[in-house]
Design an enzyme around this catalytic site. Structure first.
Site, PDB file in Angstrom:
ATOM      1  N   LYS A  35      -5.487  -0.006  -5.627  1.00 50.82           N
ATOM      2  CA  LYS A  35      -4.158   0.206  -5.073  1.00 50.82           C
ATOM      3  C   LYS A  35      -3.736  -0.931  -4.148  1.00 50.82           C
ATOM      4  O   LYS A  35      -2.616  -1.446  -4.234  1.00 50.82           O
ATOM      5  CB  LYS A  35      -4.151   1.531  -4.298  1.00 50.82           C
ATOM      6  CG  LYS A  35      -2.859   1.822  -3.587  1.00 50.82           C
ATOM      7  CD  LYS A  35      -3.045   2.891  -2.531  1.00 50.82           C
ATOM      8  CE  LYS A  35      -3.877   2.363  -1.381  1.00 50.82           C
ATOM      9  NZ  LYS A  35      -3.865   3.226  -0.209  1.00 50.82           N
ATOM     10  N   THR A  36      -4.639  -1.339  -3.245  1.00 51.98           N
ATOM     11  CA  THR A  36      -4.298  -2.395  -2.286  1.00 51.98           C
ATOM     12  C   THR A  36      -3.997  -3.704  -2.998  1.00 51.98           C
ATOM     13  O   THR A  36      -3.073  -4.439  -2.628  1.00 51.98           O
ATOM     14  CB  THR A  36      -5.443  -2.586  -1.271  1.00 51.98           C
ATOM     15  OG1 THR A  36      -5.733  -1.335  -0.650  1.00 51.98           O
ATOM     16  CG2 THR A  36      -5.067  -3.600  -0.210  1.00 51.98           C
ATOM     17  N   ASP A 227       3.248   2.687   1.156  1.00 50.72           N
ATOM     18  CA  ASP A 227       1.861   2.990   0.800  1.00 50.72           C
ATOM     19  C   ASP A 227       1.531   4.416   1.244  1.00 50.72           C
ATOM     20  O   ASP A 227       2.156   4.952   2.157  1.00 50.72           O
ATOM     21  CB  ASP A 227       0.949   1.980   1.505  1.00 50.72           C
ATOM     22  CG  ASP A 227      -0.495   2.070   1.028  1.00 50.72           C
ATOM     23  OD1 ASP A 227      -0.747   2.704  -0.020  1.00 50.72           O
ATOM     24  OD2 ASP A 227      -1.378   1.499   1.706  1.00 50.72           O
ATOM     25  N   GLU A 228       0.533   5.031   0.587  1.00 50.83           N
ATOM     26  CA  GLU A 228       0.083   6.393   0.933  1.00 50.83           C
ATOM     27  C   GLU A 228       1.272   7.355   1.009  1.00 50.83           C
ATOM     28  O   GLU A 228       1.414   8.134   1.957  1.00 50.83           O
ATOM     29  CB  GLU A 228      -0.669   6.379   2.275  1.00 50.83           C
ATOM     30  CG  GLU A 228      -1.841   5.435   2.341  1.00 50.83           C
ATOM     31  CD  GLU A 228      -3.058   5.890   1.549  1.00 50.83           C
ATOM     32  OE1 GLU A 228      -2.955   6.903   0.826  1.00 50.83           O
ATOM     33  OE2 GLU A 228      -4.109   5.233   1.637  1.00 50.83           O
ATOM     34  N   GLN A 261      -4.859  13.180  -2.976  1.00 49.53           N
ATOM     35  CA  GLN A 261      -5.402  12.769  -1.680  1.00 49.53           C
ATOM     36  C   GLN A 261      -4.447  13.100  -0.535  1.00 49.53           C
ATOM     37  O   GLN A 261      -4.475  12.467   0.510  1.00 49.53           O
ATOM     38  CB  GLN A 261      -5.727  11.270  -1.694  1.00 49.53           C
ATOM     39  CG  GLN A 261      -6.813  10.913  -2.708  1.00 49.53           C
ATOM     40  CD  GLN A 261      -7.226   9.458  -2.632  1.00 49.53           C
ATOM     41  OE1 GLN A 261      -7.793   9.008  -1.645  1.00 49.53           O
ATOM     42  NE2 GLN A 261      -6.943   8.707  -3.688  1.00 49.53           N
ATOM     43  N   ARG A 620     -15.337   8.825  -1.779  1.00 49.69           N
ATOM     44  CA  ARG A 620     -15.657   7.686  -0.895  1.00 49.69           C
ATOM     45  C   ARG A 620     -16.939   7.007  -1.353  1.00 49.69           C
ATOM     46  O   ARG A 620     -17.231   5.883  -0.957  1.00 49.69           O
ATOM     47  CB  ARG A 620     -15.868   8.146   0.558  1.00 49.69           C
ATOM     48  CG  ARG A 620     -14.707   8.818   1.278  1.00 49.69           C
ATOM     49  CD  ARG A 620     -13.427   8.067   1.178  1.00 49.69           C
ATOM     50  NE  ARG A 620     -12.640   8.518   0.033  1.00 49.69           N
ATOM     51  CZ  ARG A 620     -11.678   7.823  -0.547  1.00 49.69           C
ATOM     52  NH1 ARG A 620     -11.404   6.599  -0.134  1.00 49.69           N
ATOM     53  NH2 ARG A 620     -10.997   8.307  -1.576  1.00 49.69           N
TER      54      ARG A 620
END
Length: 760
Positions: A35-36, A227-228, A261, A620
């Site tokens: 994603k980043t 983002d997010e 998430q 994670r």
């Protein structure tokens, strides 16, 4: 990397998401899907297409994420990245407010109130109105006001809403509407905004000034990225829509997120934003890209996560897959107590480190609540394992640091009542509590800032203490210098002339020395802020003022505190772990009423969010995932029996490796152990203890009635059999063989042991 070589490192879907620049775009980014990289390269691609950096607005949820993104963009396109509006919602929106605050009656030097400041204001109002502080609890009141602001409900609207008033009356708190109005007025009078206001007041600014302000920023930001997005609240989405959605068309907006998430509803975030986004922008030709290839985790972890999240009711359908192939099975640890869980987790951690040559920094222990960290800290210390606990007291929350910050806040905004109350008699200058209360009362009655009263008292009242006059003169001298001195020189002057450093130095204890070091560290932070290079400029301008520094630290988040590379095991809550990754992850406390939390089990929505939280926890892990649960746990000083979490039962058995049968009291089991080969519904009961012997009904038998051969129950070690008793009458010691613990034979002194006899 130069020109467009960066596109070669992307997979097909990533590349499409990066190069589709016009119109609304929704990127559903599964865990570990790059994603980043997509966000970074998309901004780089916009810059490469000839768009000026200051036309790009990139909103994140942590300052750290924004800084990392800027650095990565800079490495691709160089200096052309300077000037991008990249940062958190609160930091970027507060910058706009700094420039435009006069339109809504604020000074450009407004203070940002943190949580403690907000609570202090509310506590003062509760006291002034003679309300019962137990009925009007500050946390509940603050949450109610925050929710109103997030829903764009003004104090006037709140007072006119019959349903809100009815709810408050039913809860025995009919004065909430009055408190909301007075709190808003008090903050405004102090020239202060709380965290919610940075969004609420920006919306007010855009709403009130559509032609000169809203149009200005609509025109300015040609490209908006978020983002997010699953973590946005109603108010954040309302602001975004105002900026990009107008005149029957939609500008170039790209939101990136993962509904699976979404875990911050307690902060006001709503999963509905990302679920609705596609429909909201469908009339404007929205394009949707799903990043489903996971680059982080092994096949077992990814597939287990896929199966788990399918149990949720509302979700955007996607199928995450791993490019890493098969790896290690997910290890499940069952313990008889929370202490035993701590021991087994640390033993397994040590085994993983030794066998696979992991660094301490490769490992994280995650838990649902911060209180669970204690037992893991205990065993880390016993085994000399270096560790760091996240979620503790932030540097900027330490008393001595906040004291100096309060001086700096008063310098830039003397109307800041909360900061002024903190420093008016610190260090002590002979201003008694009675005098301070009188000045506060006068401030409330006249509805003027406390500073106006203090100034009059300090200058005009001949009976005022000499040190009060000196205090007023000192603050006035500081404020005169705020526009001529740089931030570091002014902060150093305040630290010295206030007497703060001398006071701390006079305390020669290790704690006192540490406090002096913390104050010096704050001054170092100001110096670093002043000396930072020009790559941090916004709109081609550098702002090194004290106002700008205080804004930057007021918006500092716990996530910005994380430093990579420390050679320590990481201990943190699952909420804090979002966005991070580790080679080995331990997810602990998988028990009903703990994970999922007892506070979230009454509704489908609450349970779904808890499941998403577990999904975040397990994803994670890159290579090694261990899940642990305990059959009993101390709660409020009493041992309580626990039931294995339903989430553990929802994981597919073929990916699990359990050291002992997993068991559940009330539900059928969908997993099998690869070690013991147990099948569904063949699990043994929690113990051979009859049902009538419930932990909550535990009652220790008199020590003199115990004898060898008896079966007994211990609150920590469970069921055991006394094999022998020795020692004198007052010091009898029993040797007991317990079930289901690593070291089953224990010697316990009977007068302290608290054992309950179980009849055979």
């Amino acid at each position: 990397m130069s020109n467009q070589n960066y596109l070669n490192s992307l997979n097909t879907v990533q590349k499409d998401a990066v190069t589709t620049l016009n119109g609304p775009v929704l990127v559903i980014a599964g865990p570990g899907s790059g994603k980043t990289r997509v966000l970074t390269y998309r901004i780089a691609h916009i810059l490469q297409s000839g768009i000026s950096a200051d036309r790009i607005l990139s909103l994140t949820f942590t300052n750290k994420a924004a800084k990392e993104m800027q650095e990565r963009i800079h490495s691709v396109v160089g200096a052309s990245a300077n000037g991008i509006w990249a940062g958190t919602f609160h930091s970027l929106f507060s910058r706009i407010l700094r420039m435009e605050a006069h339109h809504i009656g604020y000074s450009t030097s407004f203070t940002i109130y943190d949580t403690e400041d907000s609570k202090n204001v509310l506590s003062a109002l509760i006291k002034e109105l003679n309300l019962d502080k137990e009925t009007y609890q500050v946390n509940n009141l603050r949450n109610r006001i925050s929710a109103a602001k997030s829903a764009l409900v003004t104090p006037t609207m709140y007072e006119a809403n019959a349903e809100f008033l009815k709810q408050d009356k039913a809860a025995g708190r009919p004065m909430i509407a009055t408190l909301y109005r007075k709190y808003t007025e008090r903050c405004k009078r102090a020239g202060a905004m709380d965290f919610d206001d940075l969004l609420y007041r920006l919306y007010e600014l855009l709403q009130r000034n559509p032609e000169n302000i809203l149009d200005k920023y609509r025109e300015k930001f040609k490209y908006v990225m978020v983002d997010e997005f699953q973590d946005t609240n109603h108010l954040q989405y309302a602001i975004i829509r105002k900026l990009v959605h107008f005149e029957g068309s939609s500008r170039n907006i790209c939101v990136v997120g993962d509904d699976a998430q979404s875990i911050y509803s307690f902060r006001g975030a709503t999963i509905q934003n990302i679920l609705d986004f596609e429909n909201d922008f469908k009339p404007f030709g929205i394009q949707v890209f799903k990043l489903e290839q996971n680059y982080r985790s092994s096949e077992e972890i990814v597939q287990a996560a896929n199966v788990l999240i399918q149990h949720n009711t509302k979700q955007i359908q996607k199928k995450i897959w791993s490019h890493k192939g098969a790896g290690h099975k997910i290890k499940v640890i069952r313990s008889v107590s929370d202490s035993e869980e701590g021991k087994q987790v640390i033993n397994t951690l040590t085994e993983l480190r030794n066998r696979y040559h992991l660094s301490f920094s490769d490992i994280a222990i995650l838990y649902r609540t911060n209180a669970q960290s204690r037992v893991f800290e205990e065993y880390c210390r016993r085994e000399n394992i270096p560790y760091k606990v996240y979620g503790g007291l932030s540097f900027y929350q330490r008393k001595e640091v906040k004291d100096l910050i309060a001086y700096l806040r008063v310098i830039i905004n003397p109307s800041d009542d909360e900061a002024l109350k903190r420093i008016i008699n610190y260090p002590r200058r002979g201003i008694g509590d009675t005098s301070i209360q009188k000045m506060l009362q006068m401030s409330a009655e006249k509805e003027i800032p406390l500073w106006e009263v203090v100034k009059v008292e300090g200058i005009n009242n001949q009976k005022a203490p000499k040190l009060l006059k000196q205090f007023v003169e000192m603050i006035l001298s500081f404020t005169e210098k705020k526009d001529t001195e740089n931030a570091f020189d002014l902060a150093t002057l305040a630290a010295k002339q206030s007497g703060l450093i001398d006071l701390l130095k006079a305390d020669g204890t290790p704690e006192g020395v540490s406090k002096v070091e913390n104050v010096n560290a704050l001054l170092d932070a100001v110096k670093n802020f002043v000396d930072e290079d020009e790559s941090d400029q916004l709109d081609g301008q550098l702002d090194k003022s004290l106002v700008s520094f205080l804004q930057s630290i007021a918006l500092y988040t716990d996530m910005d505190d994380k430093e990579a590379g420390d050679e320590t095991v990481t201990l943190m809550s699952v909420h804090s772990a979002k966005g991070l990754e580790f080679k080995a992850v331990f997810v602990t406390g998988l028990e009903e009423n703990l994970f999922p939390s007892h506070m979230s089990m009454d509704t489908t929505e609450g349970l779904d969010e808890e499941r998403r939280l577990f999904y975040v926890a397990i994803t994670r892990a890159e290579t090694f995932l261990t899940i642990s649960y305990s059959l009993s746990r101390y709660k409020f000083g009493q041992m309580k029996y626990s039931e294995m979490s339903r989430f553990l039962e929802e994981l597919p058995g073929e990916y699990l490796e359990s050291t002992s049968p997993m068991r559940s009291n009330n539900r059928s089991v969908q997993t099998t152990s690869t070690v013991t080969g147990f099948a569904p519904n063949t699990r043994k009961p929690l113990s051979k203890m009859p049902d009538k012997f419930n932990a909550e009904d535990f009652k220790a038998s008199p020590p003199e009635t115990l004898s060898p051969g008896m079966t007994v129950l211990h609150q920590k070690f469970g069921i055991g059999k006394i094999t022998k008793i020795d020692g004198g009458r007052d010091n009898r010691v029993a040797t007991i063989l317990f079930k289901d613990i690593d070291e089953p034979e224990r010697r316990l002194m009977l007068k302290f042991a608290k054992l309950q006899i179980i009849p055979q």
